[in-house]
Design an enzyme around this catalytic site. Structure first.
Site, PDB file in Angstrom:
ATOM      1  N   GLU A  25       0.735  -1.115  -0.041  1.00 59.86           N
ATOM      2  CA  GLU A  25      -0.131   0.007   0.115  1.00 59.86           C
ATOM      3  C   GLU A  25       0.988   1.237  -0.132  1.00 59.86           C
ATOM      4  OE1 GLU A  25      -4.161  -0.222   2.181  1.00 59.86           O
ATOM      5  OE2 GLU A  25      -2.755  -1.605   3.128  1.00 59.86           O
ATOM      6  N   SER A 152      -6.680  -2.475   1.309  1.00 58.67           N
ATOM      7  CA  SER A 152      -6.767  -1.784  -0.128  1.00 58.67           C
ATOM      8  C   SER A 152      -7.291  -2.864  -0.908  1.00 58.67           C
ATOM      9  CB  SER A 152      -5.534  -1.261  -0.580  1.00 58.67           C
ATOM     10  OG  SER A 152      -5.294  -0.070  -0.082  1.00 58.67           O
ATOM     11  N   TYR A 218      -9.372   3.437  -5.831  1.00 54.99           N
ATOM     12  CA  TYR A 218      -8.416   4.546  -6.163  1.00 54.99           C
ATOM     13  C   TYR A 218      -8.410   5.074  -7.416  1.00 54.99           C
ATOM     14  CZ  TYR A 218      -6.681   2.852  -1.721  1.00 54.99           C
ATOM     15  OH  TYR A 218      -6.690   2.284  -0.358  1.00 54.99           O
ATOM     16  N   ARG A 257     -11.742   3.448  11.168  1.00 57.12           N
ATOM     17  CA  ARG A 257     -12.812   3.404  10.300  1.00 57.12           C
ATOM     18  C   ARG A 257     -13.139   1.918  10.174  1.00 57.12           C
ATOM     19  NH1 ARG A 257     -11.115   3.558   4.894  1.00 57.12           N
ATOM     20  NH2 ARG A 257     -11.937   1.466   4.630  1.00 57.12           N
ATOM     21  N   ASP A 259     -15.449  -1.027   8.535  1.00 61.92           N
ATOM     22  CA  ASP A 259     -16.026  -1.469   7.209  1.00 61.92           C
ATOM     23  C   ASP A 259     -17.162  -2.559   7.686  1.00 61.92           C
ATOM     24  OD1 ASP A 259     -14.312   0.236   5.973  1.00 61.92           O
ATOM     25  OD2 ASP A 259     -13.071  -1.519   4.994  1.00 61.92           O
ATOM     26  N   GLU A 272     -14.222  -5.469   8.802  1.00 62.94           N
ATOM     27  CA  GLU A 272     -12.793  -5.117   9.426  1.00 62.94           C
ATOM     28  C   GLU A 272     -12.699  -3.793   9.851  1.00 62.94           C
ATOM     29  OE1 GLU A 272      -9.572  -4.071   6.992  1.00 62.94           O
ATOM     30  OE2 GLU A 272     -10.785  -2.925   5.595  1.00 62.94           O
ATOM     31  N   ASN A 274      -9.861  -0.214  10.229  1.00 65.38           N
ATOM     32  CA  ASN A 274      -8.645   0.151   9.880  1.00 65.38           C
ATOM     33  C   ASN A 274      -8.087   1.156  10.874  1.00 65.38           C
ATOM     34  OD1 ASN A 274      -8.642  -0.701   6.959  1.00 65.38           O
ATOM     35  ND2 ASN A 274     -10.756   0.017   7.169  1.00 65.38           N
ATOM     36  N   GLY A 278      -7.293   5.399   4.987  1.00 70.58           N
ATOM     37  CA  GLY A 278      -6.792   6.372   3.926  1.00 70.58           C
ATOM     38  C   GLY A 278      -6.877   7.781   4.259  1.00 70.58           C
TER      39      GLY A 278
HETATM   40  N1  LIG Z   1     -17.627 -11.189   3.719  1.00 69.69           N
HETATM   41  C1  LIG Z   1     -17.780 -10.342   2.683  1.00 69.69           C
HETATM   42  N2  LIG Z   1     -18.852 -10.481   1.801  1.00 69.69           N
HETATM   43  C2  LIG Z   1     -18.966  -9.613   0.939  1.00 69.69           C
HETATM   44  N3  LIG Z   1     -18.067  -8.606   0.323  1.00 69.69           N
HETATM   45  C3  LIG Z   1     -16.967  -8.457   1.207  1.00 69.69           C
HETATM   46  C4  LIG Z   1     -16.480  -9.308   2.149  1.00 69.69           C
HETATM   47  N4  LIG Z   1     -15.253  -9.196   2.733  1.00 69.69           N
HETATM   48  C5  LIG Z   1     -14.784  -8.302   1.733  1.00 69.69           C
HETATM   49  N5  LIG Z   1     -15.617  -7.860   0.950  1.00 69.69           N
HETATM   50  C6  LIG Z   1     -15.533  -6.663  -0.428  1.00 69.69           C
HETATM   51  O1  LIG Z   1     -14.158  -6.712  -0.185  1.00 69.69           O
HETATM   52  C7  LIG Z   1     -13.710  -5.528   0.168  1.00 69.69           C
HETATM   53  C8  LIG Z   1     -12.125  -5.433   0.888  1.00 69.69           C
HETATM   54  O2  LIG Z   1     -12.645  -6.391   2.073  1.00 69.69           O
HETATM   55  P1  LIG Z   1     -12.022  -5.865   3.506  1.00 69.69           P
HETATM   56  O3  LIG Z   1     -12.584  -6.931   4.689  1.00 69.69           O
HETATM   57  O4  LIG Z   1     -12.663  -4.561   3.806  1.00 69.69           O
HETATM   58  O5  LIG Z   1     -10.340  -5.803   3.453  1.00 69.69           O
HETATM   59  P2  LIG Z   1      -9.268  -4.460   3.073  1.00 69.69           P
HETATM   60  O6  LIG Z   1      -8.557  -4.547   4.074  1.00 69.69           O
HETATM   61  O7  LIG Z   1      -8.743  -5.003   1.899  1.00 69.69           O
HETATM   62  O8  LIG Z   1     -10.178  -3.261   2.842  1.00 69.69           O
HETATM   63  C9  LIG Z   1     -14.795  -4.819   0.901  1.00 69.69           C
HETATM   64  O9  LIG Z   1     -14.764  -3.467   1.052  1.00 69.69           O
HETATM   65  C10 LIG Z   1     -15.957  -5.313   0.254  1.00 69.69           C
HETATM   66  O10 LIG Z   1     -16.384  -4.898  -0.767  1.00 69.69           O
HETATM   67 MG   LIG Z   2     -11.551  -2.459   4.000  1.00 65.58          MG
END
Ligand SMILES: Nc1ncnc2c1ncn2[C@@H]1O[C@H](COP(=O)(O)OP(=O)(O)O)[C@@H](O)[C@H]1O
Ligand SMILES: [Mg+2]
Length: 315
Positions: A25, A152, A218, A257, A259, A272, A274, A278
């Site tokens: 990243e 990311s 991005y 943040r 998610d 998750e 953060n 960002g």
């Molecule tokens: N369990 C899930 N079901 C549906 N979409 C998911 C799931 N986990 C992740 N995603 C998709 O993948 C993206 C990145 O996953 P995330 O767990 O937030 O990891 P990162 O740390 O890479 O942001 C999320 O913003 C979402 O769009």
């Molecule tokens: Mg995320």
């Protein structure tokens, strides 16, 4: 306001903005760090940029900073490694400490805590080179595969068929020793930023791609953002409350943040958190802060003040 910022700028002293690093990243971190640098320099702070990719320990001493502002994403910055070094040098800094950073950054650690505390999160399994064949047989798609310590959306894949599952798991287990297999949630994607001790307006993320992947994050034009998210008031309240719980239960500080995805029945799932989200001028936390009336410069100064007051109490 200007007067008080001047006084504060001289009180806090030399600020080192940590950026770059060696994680995947790096490019995003350079953008975050440069945006923070410009904002604080224009506001009259004494700032310097420290790229942690090469021999930065020496730089750290020679630059002689009084306060740190980590703008690193991924390994080496968001995982607590930089924070450990700053603690050792007794340099106070913005954001979370060593242990909280690690627990938030490692998705397996974070999700285990969520489950223990009753915070809703998609079901998950830890896949290793030893158990992957068995898991492929016992867990039918759809599911999501993701590295434990990455961000990311790097190496996040949506799996819809057993064949895809096998192929992607082989590839991922070649690169990472462990991978998270997670129930795929279909629904509305939200993110809730925490600033100080409050949740900022909720953002709804509408990606035009298969999911909110690296390009959707991005590159311009792939995603629409709705701030504040058009949700029923009770759901807004609930997701803010969950986000604050996540922030507190991991012991995070100053900002983070969270998610989430809300399924069609209105049930939110935490994907998750953060600990250094960002921080470019168009990133999600700055967007949420802006919607709450705090522009990018105000946000950077607010974070510095929050962190400074916290460290003044401690020492
Ligand atoms: N369990 C899930 N079901 C549906 N979409 C998911 C799931 N986990 C992740 N995603 C998709 O993948 C993206 C990145 O996953 P995330 O767990 O937030 O990891 P990162 O740390 O890479 O942001 C999320 O913003 C979402 O769009
Ligand atoms: Mg995320």
């Amino acid at each position: 306001m200007k007067q008080s910022t001047e006084v504060f700028a001289s009180e806090i002293g030399k600020i080192g903005i940590f950026l770059g690093g060696r994680s995947q990243e790096r490019a995003v971190s350079l953008r975050s760090g440069n945006a923070i640098y410009r904002a604080l320099a224009n506001a009259g702070f004494h700032v310097s940029k420290i790229d942690t990719s090469n021999g930065f320990l020496k730089t750290l001493k020679s630059k002689d900073i009084d306060f740190g502002f980590p703008a690193l994403h991924g390994t080496g910055g968001e995982d607590g490694a930089l924070q450990r070094i700053l603690d050792r040098h007794r340099i106070p800094y913005v954001g979370s400490g060593v242990r909280a950073s690690w627990n938030a950054f490692n998705k397996w650690n974070a999700k285990k805590r969520f489950v223990r505390l009753g915070i809703p999160t998609p079901e998950f399994r830890l896949v290793t080179r030893r158990n992957f064949k068995r898991l492929l047989q016992t867990c039918p798609p759809p599911y999501v595969l993701k590295p434990l310590t990455q961000g990311s959306s790097i190496d996040v894949v949506m799996i819809h068929t057993a064949r895809e599952g096998q192929a992607h798991l082989r590839k991922l287990l070649h690169k990472y020793s462990k991978v998270l297999m997670e129930q795929k949630i279909v629904g509305r994607e939200l993110t809730v930023a925490i600033l100080g001790k409050r949740a900022l307006p909720v953002i709804e993320i509408k990606s035009k791609r298969q999911f909110y992947d690296y390009r959707a994050k991005y590159e311009k034009g792939f995603t629409d953002y709705l701030v504040p998210a058009p949700l029923p008031p009770a759901l807004t309240k609930q997701v803010k409350w969950i986000a604050l719980r996540v922030h507190r239960c991991l012991g995070l500080r100053d900002f983070s943040r969270v998610d989430m995805i809300v399924d069609p029945s209105g049930r939110p799932y935490v994907l998750e958190v953060n600990s250094i989200p960002g921080f470019t001028e168009t990133s999600l936390l700055p967007k949420a802060a802006d919607s709450a009336g705090l522009n990018f410069t105000d946000l950077c100064v607010y974070l510095l003040k929050t962190a400074y007051e916290r460290t003044q109490k401690k020492f």
